[in-house]
Design a protein around this motif. Structure first.
Motif, PDB file in Angstrom:
ATOM      1  N   TYR A 196       0.772  -1.278   0.140  1.00 18.04           N
ATOM      2  CA  TYR A 196       0.029   0.098  -0.267  1.00 18.04           C
ATOM      3  C   TYR A 196       0.768   1.256   0.132  1.00 18.04           C
ATOM      4  N   ASP A 197       1.732   1.144   0.871  1.00 16.83           N
ATOM      5  CA  ASP A 197       2.777   2.180   1.003  1.00 16.83           C
ATOM      6  C   ASP A 197       3.501   2.770  -0.540  1.00 16.83           C
ATOM      7  N   ALA A 198       3.879   1.497  -0.860  1.00 14.40           N
ATOM      8  CA  ALA A 198       4.991   1.650  -2.062  1.00 14.40           C
ATOM      9  C   ALA A 198       3.911   2.442  -3.109  1.00 14.40           C
ATOM     10  N   VAL A 199       2.836   1.815  -3.313  1.00 18.69           N
ATOM     11  CA  VAL A 199       2.038   2.259  -4.497  1.00 18.69           C
ATOM     12  C   VAL A 199       1.505   3.714  -4.148  1.00 18.69           C
ATOM     13  N   ARG A 200       1.153   3.976  -3.001  1.00 15.37           N
ATOM     14  CA  ARG A 200       0.934   5.378  -2.700  1.00 15.37           C
ATOM     15  C   ARG A 200       2.053   6.163  -3.277  1.00 15.37           C
ATOM     16  N   TYR A 201       3.308   5.758  -2.568  1.00 14.06           N
ATOM     17  CA  TYR A 201       4.497   6.694  -2.867  1.00 14.06           C
ATOM     18  C   TYR A 201       4.662   6.841  -4.512  1.00 14.06           C
TER      19      TYR A 201
ATOM     20  N   GLY B  90       5.070  10.786  -8.458  1.00 19.38           N
ATOM     21  CA  GLY B  90       4.309  11.756  -9.545  1.00 19.38           C
ATOM     22  C   GLY B  90       3.531  10.933 -10.622  1.00 19.38           C
ATOM     23  N   TYR B  91       3.255   9.886 -10.580  1.00 18.94           N
ATOM     24  CA  TYR B  91       2.565   9.128 -11.559  1.00 18.94           C
ATOM     25  C   TYR B  91       0.937   9.973 -11.629  1.00 18.94           C
ATOM     26  N   GLU B  92       0.585  10.133 -10.679  1.00 20.40           N
ATOM     27  CA  GLU B  92      -0.921  10.787 -10.647  1.00 20.40           C
ATOM     28  C   GLU B  92      -0.789  12.014 -11.504  1.00 20.40           C
ATOM     29  N   ASN B  93       0.439  12.781 -11.868  1.00 18.79           N
ATOM     30  CA  ASN B  93       0.643  13.573 -12.591  1.00 18.79           C
ATOM     31  C   ASN B  93       0.727  13.356 -14.323  1.00 18.79           C
ATOM     32  N   TYR B  94       1.454  12.050 -14.320  1.00 16.61           N
ATOM     33  CA  TYR B  94       1.229  11.733 -15.801  1.00 16.61           C
ATOM     34  C   TYR B  94      -0.047  11.107 -16.203  1.00 16.61           C
ATOM     35  N   ILE B  95      -0.907  10.664 -15.389  1.00 15.69           N
ATOM     36  CA  ILE B  95      -2.088  10.125 -15.885  1.00 15.69           C
ATOM     37  C   ILE B  95      -2.980  11.439 -16.138  1.00 15.69           C
ATOM     38  N   ASP B  96      -2.840  12.738 -15.157  1.00 15.93           N
ATOM     39  CA  ASP B  96      -3.392  13.998 -15.586  1.00 15.93           C
ATOM     40  C   ASP B  96      -3.110  14.403 -16.966  1.00 15.93           C
ATOM     41  N   ASP B  97      -1.767  14.342 -17.308  1.00 10.49           N
ATOM     42  CA  ASP B  97      -1.150  14.826 -18.637  1.00 10.49           C
ATOM     43  C   ASP B  97      -1.597  13.985 -19.692  1.00 10.49           C
ATOM     44  N   TYR B  98      -1.640  12.773 -19.276  1.00 10.94           N
ATOM     45  CA  TYR B  98      -2.389  11.561 -20.446  1.00 10.94           C
ATOM     46  C   TYR B  98      -3.697  12.163 -20.827  1.00 10.94           C
ATOM     47  N   ALA B  99      -4.600  12.245 -19.813  1.00 11.07           N
ATOM     48  CA  ALA B  99      -5.712  12.560 -20.232  1.00 11.07           C
ATOM     49  C   ALA B  99      -6.216  13.849 -20.954  1.00 11.07           C
TER      50      ALA B  99
ATOM     51  N   LEU C  81      -6.788   3.879 -10.845  1.00  6.52           N
ATOM     52  CA  LEU C  81      -5.484   4.101  -9.918  1.00  6.52           C
ATOM     53  C   LEU C  81      -5.933   3.874  -8.678  1.00  6.52           C
ATOM     54  N   ASN C  82      -7.047   4.386  -8.066  1.00  6.21           N
ATOM     55  CA  ASN C  82      -7.539   4.134  -6.754  1.00  6.21           C
ATOM     56  C   ASN C  82      -8.065   2.799  -6.434  1.00  6.21           C
ATOM     57  N   GLU C  83      -8.516   2.103  -7.397  1.00  8.41           N
ATOM     58  CA  GLU C  83      -8.598   0.684  -7.116  1.00  8.41           C
ATOM     59  C   GLU C  83      -7.476  -0.198  -7.119  1.00  8.41           C
ATOM     60  N   ILE C  84      -6.457   0.317  -7.684  1.00  7.69           N
ATOM     61  CA  ILE C  84      -5.338  -0.548  -7.690  1.00  7.69           C
ATOM     62  C   ILE C  84      -4.768  -0.288  -6.232  1.00  7.69           C
ATOM     63  N   LEU C  85      -4.856   0.877  -5.782  1.00 13.54           N
ATOM     64  CA  LEU C  85      -4.185   1.304  -4.381  1.00 13.54           C
ATOM     65  C   LEU C  85      -5.026   0.604  -3.287  1.00 13.54           C
ATOM     66  N   GLU C  86      -6.389   0.246  -3.595  1.00 14.48           N
ATOM     67  CA  GLU C  86      -7.166  -0.407  -2.558  1.00 14.48           C
ATOM     68  C   GLU C  86      -6.988  -2.028  -2.493  1.00 14.48           C
ATOM     69  N   SER C  87      -6.636  -2.439  -3.875  1.00 15.67           N
ATOM     70  CA  SER C  87      -6.116  -3.798  -3.839  1.00 15.67           C
ATOM     71  C   SER C  87      -5.068  -4.158  -3.145  1.00 15.67           C
TER      72      SER C  87
END
Length: 617
Positions: free
Chosen positions: A462-467, A473-482, A496-502
């Motif tokens: 969990y901490d690794a994926v959140r990191y 900055g992967y969420e920034n990549y997703i934002d740029d991609y969209a 992305l959130n569902e992966i973190l949940e898993s």
């Protein structure tokens, strides 16, 4: 009909002879009985030639079941025509255009054609399979709605790109002399509209037309049927506007409502006795659907069958929800076969927590849909690549996947050179760091990545994926991609959130990666197995027409049901009908589950529950 017990409404529908009739059939009201016994009555009591009777259903399975049910109640064989819309309309165009089965484009061929078009025109999406299915659905919708493709607004690409794909798709089909299933409908419509001689041939072919699940009709089907009804207007339609849930395919309850206008003098019968569910379930379902304004008024009643009241389950999040439900199933299975227990959800993404928990508890389950395997999504593959690279710097394939996610300005030639030199013997990432002709800011970016990977390595999953999401900055990549693809960010963020949940519950990265491999194999095995057994997992859409002793409807919160994409009143009403369909699958026990948080954010119960506060908790 002497051995058959009928209520007054069923009897009126069965003995109806000439002229148009609309039968509004509530859940579990015996509509198949009405249709089959009406056909029997037309033949044996009213002297109608079986060859002059046409029965239309929406699926081949439904057609075969209807035919079997009819044959079982008759003492002799009658040559009644049972068809789907597609098979009937194909018969019409086949004779005229000299088609045979070889002219029909199957789903795989369709996918391959669209794939070739987008590749040839350099139309790139990371999740190509999902994109292709979305475009195929939109092409289908515009044809079913009789919309000019040049006026169609795609949700996924700009108008010029959509037009290009559509025109090339039609051109390739024409060159190969192929038609798809939607062409069967639209070509039939144009043929009947433009050719009076052909239309008259088919009008005279059948004196009586009976249509099942009429609420699922779309515009092109409705317009064709109007042109095919005989002068005596012996059309008999059965449907329930409260169960019209396929708006994405062009279906709408408005065609049931238009029936009176287009077939003046129509008689109406309401099948309002529900033989399926308990009184408590029926009363709850009535409270849900009565909130819709665009509907025929019905008072659905039961047969005085009573049992436990529907139960409201409350959980903190989807993980706790899945555990609570599976623990209840463990207790219930001593009284009910697993096949009589269903878990129903709004979207396939919701199946993940349930599937993984059922597997942990070693409870057999079956999938009614090809569920979204979240670990095959490009976002999951990127996250997995980061995790793998953190514990093995020699994993050059993983490095290549995430080298510029987010942007690190490492060009393709540079990466290709590093991979070729290092192969699997040394780290391409570390090679780049030592590369003398790298710019200082590129070295800084590579150094930063190495630093992040070192931090990730020993964290919990969990901490690794959140990191990775927040710090790397992967969420920034997703934002740029969209933004680059001009698509909505919400769907990607949910993945992305569902992966973190898993990741919750895994103490280290390797255990989580092993879990992912196991779940990939598990889902693949389930999808290949046609003889699945166990608890039924299904979306609300796929649950239609089914019934179970026990039903769990999960995560009934705002944003899921109604879905966040549903904005206007018509869309909200369809979402309420979808919820109604899910609830009415239950025969004896009904559990409605809500969660307090989704991805650590506080959520609200579905607005559809506002009148159900007396549900037992």
């Amino acid at each position: 009909m002497t051995n058959l017990t009928l209520n007054d409404s069923q009897y009126k529908a069965i003995i109806h002879n000439k002229g148009p009739m609309i039968v509004l059939s509530g859940p579990g009201s015996g509509k198949t009985t009405v249709i089959t016994y009406r056909i029997k009555n037309l033949i044996e009591n009213l002297g109608v030639n079986p060859n002059k009777i046409l029965v239309i259903t929406f699926t081949k399975a439904a057609s075969e079941e209807m035919k079997e049910r009819f044959n079982n109640i008759c003492n002799k064989s009658y040559n009644v025509s049972f068809n789907t819309f597609h098979s009937y309309f194909f018969r019409i165009i086949r004779d005229y255009y000299k088609y045979d089965l070889s002219n029909i484009l199957d789903d795989n061929e369709k996918v391959n054609i669209i794939k070739k078009i987008i590749n040839d025109n350099n139309i790139f999406f990371d999740n190509q399979e999902e994109f292709i299915q979305a475009i195929i659905s939109e092409i289908s919708l515009l044809k079913n709605e009789l919309i000019n493709y040049k006026l169609f607004n795609s949700k996924y690409i700009n108008s010029s790109t959509f037009t290009l794909i559509y025109e090339q798709y039609e051109k390739i089909k024409s060159e190969q002399r192929k038609i798809d299933f939607d062409d069967m409908l639209i070509q039939c419509y144009h043929l009947l509209k433009q050719n009076n001689a052909i239309r008259n041939i088919w009008i005279n072919k059948y004196d009586y037309i009976l249509i099942d699940e009429y609420q699922d009709a779309n515009k092109v089907q409705y317009e064709c049927i109007k042109m095919l009804v005989s002068l005596e207007r012996n059309i008999f339609v059965v449907g329930d506007d409260d169960q019209s849930i396929y708006g994405f395919r062009g279906s709408s309850p408005k065609f049931l409502h238009k029936f009176y206008k287009d077939f003046k003098g129509s008689k109406k019968v309401v099948l309002n006795v529900n033989y399926r569910s308990t009184e408590q379930i029926i009363n709850l379902c009535n409270k849900v659907i009565v909130e819709n304004s665009n509907r025929f008024e019905k008072n659905i009643i039961g047969t005085n069958k009573k049992d436990k009241s529907p139960i409201l389950l409350r959980s903190y999040d989807v993980s706790e929800e899945a555990k609570k439900i599976v623990e209840k199933i463990k207790r219930l299975k001593s009284n009910y076969p697993l096949e009589e227990i269903a878990i129903i959800y709004r979207t396939n993404l919701q199946a993940r927590a349930i599937v993984e928990t059922l597997k942990d508890y070693n409870i057999e389950y079956q999938l009614k849909d090809n569920i979204t395997n979240i670990y095959e999504h490009f976002i999951a593959k990127d996250i997995i690549a980061y995790l793998k690279l953190s514990i093995d710097k020699l994993d050059n394939e993983s490095f290549l996947k995430i080298a510029n996610k987010p942007k690190r300005f490492l060009n393709k030639d540079m990466l290709k050179e590093a991979i070729e030199i290092c192969q699997n013997k040394s780290s391409a990432l570390e090679y780049l760091y030592c590369k003398v002709d790298l710019k200082s800011w590129q070295i800084e970016n590579v150094n930063e990545l190495l630093f992040h990977l070192g931090n990730i390595k020993n964290k919990t999953a969990y901490d690794a994926v959140r990191y990775i999401i927040k710090i790397v900055g992967y969420e920034n990549y997703i934002d740029d991609y969209a933004n680059f693809k001009n698509i909505g960010i919400k769907g990607l963020t949910e993945i992305l959130n569902e992966i973190l949940e898993s990741t919750k519950g895994f103490n280290n990265i390797q255990d989580y990666l092993n879990h992912i491999d196991n779940m990939k194999q598990e889902v693949l095995k389930k999808q290949k197995n046609n003889n699945q057994k166990g608890v039924v997992l299904t979306t609300m859409h796929s649950a239609k027409g089914l019934e179970f002793e026990t039903v769990f409807v999960i995560s009934c919160i705002e944003g899921i049901i109604p879905h966040e994409r549903s904005k206007n009143s018509l869309e909200i009403e369809e979402e309420r009908r979808l919820f109604y369909v899910a609830l009415t699958r239950a025969k004896t026990l009904l559990y409605i589950s809500i969660i307090e948080t989704k991805y650590e954010i506080k959520v609200l119960p579905s607005r559809f529950l506002k009148n159900l506060i007396k549900i037992k908790r």
